[in-house]
Write an enzyme that holds these catalytic residues in place. Sequence first.
Site, mmCIF file in Angstrom:
data_model
loop_
_atom_site.group_PDB
_atom_site.id
_atom_site.type_symbol
_atom_site.label_atom_id
_atom_site.label_comp_id
_atom_site.label_asym_id
_atom_site.label_seq_id
_atom_site.Cartn_x
_atom_site.Cartn_y
_atom_site.Cartn_z
ATOM 1 N N HIS A 89 0.810 -1.222 0.000
ATOM 2 C CA HIS A 89 0.000 0.000 0.000
ATOM 3 C C HIS A 89 0.845 1.275 0.000
ATOM 4 C CE1 HIS A 89 -2.991 -3.025 0.705
ATOM 5 N NE2 HIS A 89 -2.379 -3.360 1.818
ATOM 6 N N GLU A 126 -1.593 0.681 8.010
ATOM 7 C CA GLU A 126 -0.800 -0.445 7.514
ATOM 8 C C GLU A 126 0.343 0.041 6.628
ATOM 9 O OE1 GLU A 126 -1.322 -4.536 4.840
ATOM 10 O OE2 GLU A 126 -2.951 -3.079 4.987
ATOM 11 N N HIS A 181 2.846 -7.013 4.636
ATOM 12 C CA HIS A 181 1.521 -6.479 4.957
ATOM 13 C C HIS A 181 1.195 -6.691 6.425
ATOM 14 C CE1 HIS A 181 0.187 -5.830 0.750
ATOM 15 N NE2 HIS A 181 1.033 -6.808 0.506
ATOM 16 N N GLU A 263 1.861 -11.550 6.069
ATOM 17 C CA GLU A 263 0.923 -10.804 6.904
ATOM 18 C C GLU A 263 1.483 -10.857 8.328
ATOM 19 O OE1 GLU A 263 -1.706 -9.086 6.082
ATOM 20 O OE2 GLU A 263 -1.701 -9.613 3.968
#
Length: 305
Positions: A89, A126, A181, A263
């Site tokens: 992101h 995030e 992430h 993650e």
Amino acid sequence: MSNSPATPPPGRPPRSRRLLTVSAVAVPVLLLAGGIGYGVAGRGGGDGGGTGGDDAKAAAPARTSAAPRPSPSPRGPLSGKVVVLDPGHNLNNRLHTADINRQVDVGNGRKECDTTGTETNAGYPEAKFTLDVVRRARKLLRAQGAEVRLTYDGDREFGPCVDERAEIGNEAKADAAVSVHADGAPAGARGFHVIMPAAVHAGKADTRAITAPSHELGTRLAASFAKATGTSPATYINGGTGLDTRSDLGGLNLSRVPKVFLECGNMRDAQDAGLLTSAKWRERAARGIATGVAAYLGGDAGEKS
């Protein structure tokens, strides 16, 4: 993965995380599955990573892959190896909703260019977390001699898109690529997990040659991350193994080099959020990433990071 401080409704059953894609009219925020997160409307299309997104500008964005090559790393056990780190992101994605909502071809379908990502209930994004961890991991890997490239380094207005993130690794002929992430699963779901590419052969996607090495990379990464951070595999993914295989993430589908998504934890869980917002823990997370990558690339080298 949302940029809204409001707590989203409970997610659907744990299979993958959903990323948040901001709609241009601020209607119901949607957690999309590209980034691996849980979503209000179910499994979505971003390339976040756990249960959460992957580049473009309304016209034509500058390609990160064309950026100057990084300074040479010192000699070390990973000299000659190229590692691409992909911070999930971008903090500015929320300001470019039309651009990041643009659909791109991921081989077996179409996905959003990128998503906004999720955040803790207190508003820690995030995208801020991933960029910080990746920069720390870059320093550790360079100290071992690896050439480390980032898909972006806080130097873009938005994105990159999922297809460009994959292409940066391909153009670099990376020996290993890791997309970092943090998940947006329901509160109470805890732990990290690694997502590996399924065998996809459709359109411009062909992961058949990288599934086996990516699985090895993912297995090494999961083991090193658990040891370095003291955290356990996710309780809500694939029976608590910490390993998942997916065919719906553009960042994996379009990769031609060994690549996995990590993650690091669940931002929507208070206990995990306490870790993710700690600078000391993020340094341990970076060490876990560097150790796992080094172990994959150079055996015992990982233990020296």
